[in-house]
Design a protein around this motif. Structure first.
Motif, PDB file in Angstrom:
ATOM      1  N   GLU A 120       3.862  -7.585  -9.395  1.00 57.83           N
ATOM      2  CA  GLU A 120       4.023  -6.132  -9.488  1.00 57.83           C
ATOM      3  C   GLU A 120       2.977  -5.388  -8.658  1.00 57.83           C
ATOM      4  N   GLN A 121       1.745  -5.903  -8.603  1.00 60.14           N
ATOM      5  CA  GLN A 121       0.727  -5.196  -7.836  1.00 60.14           C
ATOM      6  C   GLN A 121       1.038  -5.219  -6.349  1.00 60.14           C
ATOM      7  N   VAL A 122       1.581  -6.330  -5.857  1.00 62.01           N
ATOM      8  CA  VAL A 122       1.990  -6.406  -4.453  1.00 62.01           C
ATOM      9  C   VAL A 122       3.080  -5.379  -4.176  1.00 62.01           C
ATOM     10  N   ARG A 128       3.674   2.314  -2.396  1.00 58.94           N
ATOM     11  CA  ARG A 128       2.821   3.460  -2.089  1.00 58.94           C
ATOM     12  C   ARG A 128       2.605   3.653  -0.599  1.00 58.94           C
ATOM     13  N   SER A 129       2.834   2.584   0.190  1.00 55.49           N
ATOM     14  CA  SER A 129       2.683   2.697   1.641  1.00 55.49           C
ATOM     15  C   SER A 129       3.927   3.284   2.304  1.00 55.49           C
ATOM     16  N   ARG A 130       5.030   3.386   1.570  1.00 55.18           N
ATOM     17  CA  ARG A 130       6.279   3.876   2.154  1.00 55.18           C
ATOM     18  C   ARG A 130       6.225   5.386   2.372  1.00 55.18           C
ATOM     19  N   PRO A 131       6.988   5.900   3.337  1.00 57.11           N
ATOM     20  CA  PRO A 131       7.089   7.350   3.499  1.00 57.11           C
ATOM     21  C   PRO A 131       7.626   8.005   2.227  1.00 57.11           C
ATOM     22  N   TYR A 132       7.285   9.256   2.031  1.00 58.23           N
ATOM     23  CA  TYR A 132       7.706   9.987   0.827  1.00 58.23           C
ATOM     24  C   TYR A 132       9.213   9.906   0.623  1.00 58.23           C
ATOM     25  N   GLY A 133       9.984  10.134   1.691  1.00 52.40           N
ATOM     26  CA  GLY A 133      11.437  10.132   1.553  1.00 52.40           C
ATOM     27  C   GLY A 133      11.989   8.791   1.105  1.00 52.40           C
ATOM     28  N   SER A 134      11.364   7.704   1.540  1.00 51.34           N
ATOM     29  CA  SER A 134      11.826   6.379   1.128  1.00 51.34           C
ATOM     30  C   SER A 134      11.510   6.117  -0.336  1.00 51.34           C
ATOM     31  N   ARG A 135      10.373   6.642  -0.813  1.00 50.22           N
ATOM     32  CA  ARG A 135      10.044   6.477  -2.233  1.00 50.22           C
ATOM     33  C   ARG A 135      11.017   7.270  -3.106  1.00 50.22           C
ATOM     34  N   PRO A 174       6.137   7.607  -8.709  1.00 50.68           N
ATOM     35  CA  PRO A 174       5.866   6.327  -9.381  1.00 50.68           C
ATOM     36  C   PRO A 174       6.821   5.233  -8.931  1.00 50.68           C
ATOM     37  N   LEU A 175       6.385   3.998  -9.104  1.00 50.02           N
ATOM     38  CA  LEU A 175       7.233   2.848  -8.794  1.00 50.02           C
ATOM     39  C   LEU A 175       8.339   2.729  -9.833  1.00 50.02           C
ATOM     40  N   PRO A 176       9.610   2.694  -9.421  1.00 50.93           N
ATOM     41  CA  PRO A 176      10.690   2.493 -10.399  1.00 50.93           C
ATOM     42  C   PRO A 176      10.600   1.101 -11.030  1.00 50.93           C
ATOM     43  N   ASP A 177      10.922   1.011 -12.307  1.00 51.42           N
ATOM     44  CA  ASP A 177      10.870  -0.310 -12.951  1.00 51.42           C
ATOM     45  C   ASP A 177      12.048  -1.195 -12.551  1.00 51.42           C
ATOM     46  N   PHE A 178      13.020  -0.617 -11.829  1.00 52.97           N
ATOM     47  CA  PHE A 178      14.188  -1.381 -11.392  1.00 52.97           C
ATOM     48  C   PHE A 178      14.103  -1.751  -9.914  1.00 52.97           C
ATOM     49  N   TRP A 179      12.928  -1.638  -9.338  1.00 51.91           N
ATOM     50  CA  TRP A 179      12.766  -1.833  -7.897  1.00 51.91           C
ATOM     51  C   TRP A 179      11.589  -2.756  -7.639  1.00 51.91           C
ATOM     52  N   GLY A 180      11.751  -3.708  -6.713  1.00 53.66           N
ATOM     53  CA  GLY A 180      10.644  -4.617  -6.446  1.00 53.66           C
ATOM     54  C   GLY A 180      10.959  -5.573  -5.315  1.00 53.66           C
ATOM     55  N   GLY A 181      10.117  -6.599  -5.184  1.00 60.92           N
ATOM     56  CA  GLY A 181      10.223  -7.499  -4.053  1.00 60.92           C
ATOM     57  C   GLY A 181      10.524  -8.932  -4.439  1.00 60.92           C
ATOM     58  N   TYR A 182      11.037  -9.669  -3.465  1.00 60.27           N
ATOM     59  CA  TYR A 182      11.285 -11.107  -3.590  1.00 60.27           C
ATOM     60  C   TYR A 182      10.616 -11.824  -2.422  1.00 60.27           C
TER      61      TYR A 182
END
Length: 226
Positions: A120-122, A128-135, A174-182
């Motif tokens: 989750e920290q990764v 947080r590094s993404r552009p505002y519109g992408s977040r 904030p980071l959505p709880d339904f969004w993340g990386g693999y």
């Protein structure tokens, strides 16, 4: 029927003596070469575009191209909505295949293995590094779900923009709880190098141990016919 246009793949090829014991150094070098080629010649758009193949619980395969926004010695990776088609597929079946392809360079790298969620920290640091519109878009889009109109999506974007205005802060959305990386934990890594008359080089790292991509003791190398 239109005449078929053909190209001869006059690439440099790839020999066994050029390979490091583990695949990591060559992965890192080829990705760097693709980025440099785009900067210098502009003929490798999106050098980090990676095709990702998954299989759903019903056995139906799906493939799409996303951006490789994670690359480390544990494998290549990407980010998505966990409720998307690929997210649902990976929840049912974590087996995965992916490929980086750079046609002007006559090169490709294929990865096969298991998808694992990134910590989750990764994910938070990347989000947080993404552009505002992408977040904002990550919140607004119910990825892969049907929508009646484009306006419906744009209304959702406007709603989240009102909720979290752009203050210039990386932590403003904030980071959505339904969004993340693999990350793809690889069992095989294949380097494809085009050669004339379709006699391409295919050199494959096959996992033999538990180490990462840089661990030369965890891989054996085999040549496969084109």
């Amino acid at each position: 029927m239109q005449p078929i246009k053909r190209w001869d793949y006059a690439g440099e090829g790839l020999d066994e003596h050029e390979l490091p014991p583990g695949p990591w150094n060559l992965i890192d070098q080829w990705v760097a070469d693709a980025r440099a080629r785009q900067d210098e010649r502009g003929d490798v758009p999106e050098p980090e575009a990676i095709s990702v193949a998954t299989v759903g619980g019903d056995g139906q395969p799906h493939v799409r191209t996303v951006l490789m926004r994670y690359l480390a010695q544990d494998g290549p990776g990407f980010y998505t909505n966990f409720g998307s088609r690929k997210g649902l597929d990976l929840a049912a079946n974590p087996r995965i295949a992916a490929a980086l392809t750079w046609p002007p360079m006559y090169r490709a790298i294929r990865f096969t293995g298991m998808a694992q969620r990134l910590p989750e920290q990764v994910t938070t640091d990347y989000f947080r590094s993404r552009p505002y519109g992408s977040r904002i878009g990550a919140w607004a889009s119910h990825q892969s779900q049907p929508t009646a109109t484009r306006a419906q999506l744009e209304e959702a974007v406007a709603s989240y923009e009102a909720k979290w205005p752009d203050t210039g802060s990386a932590q403003g959305v904030p980071l959505p709880d339904f969004w993340g990386g693999y990350v793809v934990h690889c069992d095989e890594v294949e380097f494809w190098a085009g050669r004339s008359s379709r006699l391409h080089d295919r050199l494959v790292y096959v996992r033999t141990g538990d180490g990462d991509l840089a661990d030369g003791t965890s891989w054996r190398i085999e040549r496969r016919q084109p």
